[in-house]
Design an enzyme around this catalytic site. Sequence first.
Site, PDB file in Angstrom:
ATOM      1  CG  HIS A  34     -40.587  15.036 -18.135  1.00  0.00           C
ATOM      2  ND1 HIS A  34     -40.960  15.554 -19.347  1.00  0.00           N
ATOM      3  CD2 HIS A  34     -39.396  14.391 -18.356  1.00  0.00           C
ATOM      4  CE1 HIS A  34     -40.034  15.278 -20.263  1.00  0.00           C
ATOM      5  NE2 HIS A  34     -39.082  14.556 -19.686  1.00  0.00           N
ATOM      6  CD  GLU A  35     -47.505  18.192 -17.393  1.00  0.00           C
ATOM      7  OE1 GLU A  35     -48.056  18.587 -18.431  1.00  0.00           O
ATOM      8  OE2 GLU A  35     -48.027  17.349 -16.635  1.00  0.00           O
ATOM      9  CG  HIS A  37     -42.215  11.717 -21.132  1.00  0.00           C
ATOM     10  ND1 HIS A  37     -41.472  11.965 -20.000  1.00  0.00           N
ATOM     11  CD2 HIS A  37     -41.342  11.192 -22.037  1.00  0.00           C
ATOM     12  CE1 HIS A  37     -40.214  11.597 -20.209  1.00  0.00           C
ATOM     13  NE2 HIS A  37     -40.101  11.134 -21.431  1.00  0.00           N
ATOM     14  CG  ASP A 150     -34.794  13.788 -27.313  1.00  0.00           C
ATOM     15  OD1 ASP A 150     -33.698  13.580 -26.800  1.00  0.00           O
ATOM     16  OD2 ASP A 150     -35.846  13.908 -26.648  1.00  0.00           O
TER      17      ASP A 150
HETATM   18  P1  AMP Z   1     -37.313   9.942 -23.475  1.00  0.00           P
HETATM   19  O1  AMP Z   1     -38.130   9.256 -22.423  1.00  0.00           O
HETATM   20  O2  AMP Z   1     -36.392  10.989 -22.941  1.00  0.00           O
HETATM   21  O3  AMP Z   1     -36.676   8.983 -24.434  1.00  0.00           O
HETATM   22  O4  AMP Z   1     -38.350  10.763 -24.351  1.00  0.00           O
HETATM   23  C1  AMP Z   1     -39.478  10.163 -24.931  1.00  0.00           C
HETATM   24  C2  AMP Z   1     -40.138  11.143 -25.870  1.00  0.00           C
HETATM   25  O5  AMP Z   1     -40.525  12.310 -25.139  1.00  0.00           O
HETATM   26  C3  AMP Z   1     -39.198  11.629 -26.986  1.00  0.00           C
HETATM   27  O6  AMP Z   1     -39.936  11.731 -28.190  1.00  0.00           O
HETATM   28  C4  AMP Z   1     -38.758  12.969 -26.483  1.00  0.00           C
HETATM   29  O7  AMP Z   1     -38.378  13.856 -27.515  1.00  0.00           O
HETATM   30  C5  AMP Z   1     -40.003  13.458 -25.785  1.00  0.00           C
HETATM   31  N1  AMP Z   1     -39.655  14.504 -24.812  1.00  0.00           N
HETATM   32  C6  AMP Z   1     -38.746  14.423 -23.813  1.00  0.00           C
HETATM   33  N2  AMP Z   1     -38.638  15.604 -23.168  1.00  0.00           N
HETATM   34  C7  AMP Z   1     -39.502  16.454 -23.790  1.00  0.00           C
HETATM   35  C8  AMP Z   1     -39.850  17.825 -23.609  1.00  0.00           C
HETATM   36  N3  AMP Z   1     -39.302  18.577 -22.662  1.00  0.00           N
HETATM   37  N4  AMP Z   1     -40.786  18.361 -24.427  1.00  0.00           N
HETATM   38  C9  AMP Z   1     -41.344  17.621 -25.411  1.00  0.00           C
HETATM   39  N5  AMP Z   1     -41.068  16.329 -25.631  1.00  0.00           N
HETATM   40  C10 AMP Z   1     -40.160  15.746 -24.839  1.00  0.00           C
END
Ligand code: AMP
Length: 283
Positions: A34-35, A37, A150
């Site tokens: 999503h945005e 990422h 996170d």
């Molecule tokens: P995930 O796929 O949820 O493991 O996230 C991968 C990376 O994207 C991690 O470093 C997350 O902290 C970051 N991330 C996920 N959601 C967001 C968000 N809303 N804003 C900024 N970074 C994000």
Amino acid sequence: MKIINSIIHMQALAIAPEREGRQISFVPTMGYLHEGHASLLREGRKRGDLLVLSIFVNPIQFGKNEDLDRYPRDLERDFKLAESCGVDVVFIPTATEMYPQGFQTGISVRDISLPLCGASRPGHFDGVSTVVTKLFNIVRPDVALFGAKDYQQLAVIRRMTHDLNLPIEIVGMPIIRESDGLAMSSRNAYLTPPERQSALSLSRALKRARELFLAGECSASVLSSEVRTLIEQDPLVIIDYVEVLDGEMLQKVKYVDSVSLLALAIKIGQTRLIDNTIFGEEF
Ligand code: AMP
């Protein structure tokens, strides 16, 4: 854009830029992009010559009754978003290659992994630290980008990178939110329309605490009980934790200042959501 599944191919591809002095920037994810990422990928694009995205739903960071099996996946959509952000390489390893039979090594970052999600999800951060170390050794990045969504994960990875002398710059990026304030998350896809409405109580409560702080309220217990009361008004929401901590060591504080962290985790139906704010930073 190259798609790579095998570890040895990824390692071979990473060695060439290293030898030529070209910088590798790296964004590890679990996919269903999503945005949030995308913001990491765009920044990664600016900071490196070769931008690597990994997509891996890491089984060892999920607890027994968590959502590993139903974690949302859509690789075709992910590829489109990755391409639009200028990703050069998407690394998608298999769980069997990452954790073959006989695998028995783990990385554990002690104190900072204990509170918040570490308390609610025992072993979670050992799983995160271990997979990130493996991914760092495979992708060999110069810069790696993580989201403050996170927050504890970012703190654990910063600590681990420092403690283990990994030659990697860790960049933390701000939380990206929907226009109504909900922090973007792959898990938002689980929410039914009424649950999606209830999920707004997280960002609303954070905003309220920030207003109270700006109006002069510094007591951590007053701020956290205000947040609890607000969230508890919604019958669909069950609080896991509401904590006020110092933003670096993640130790509880009595009085809040601009570097204090307010972190929340809740459950709505089957979905666990987290959000946070640093009082002195933008929301
Ligand atoms: P995930 O796929 O949820 O493991 O996230 C991968 C990376 O994207 C991690 O470093 C997350 O902290 C970051 N991330 C996920 N959601 C967001 C968000 N809303 N804003 C900024 N970074 C994000």
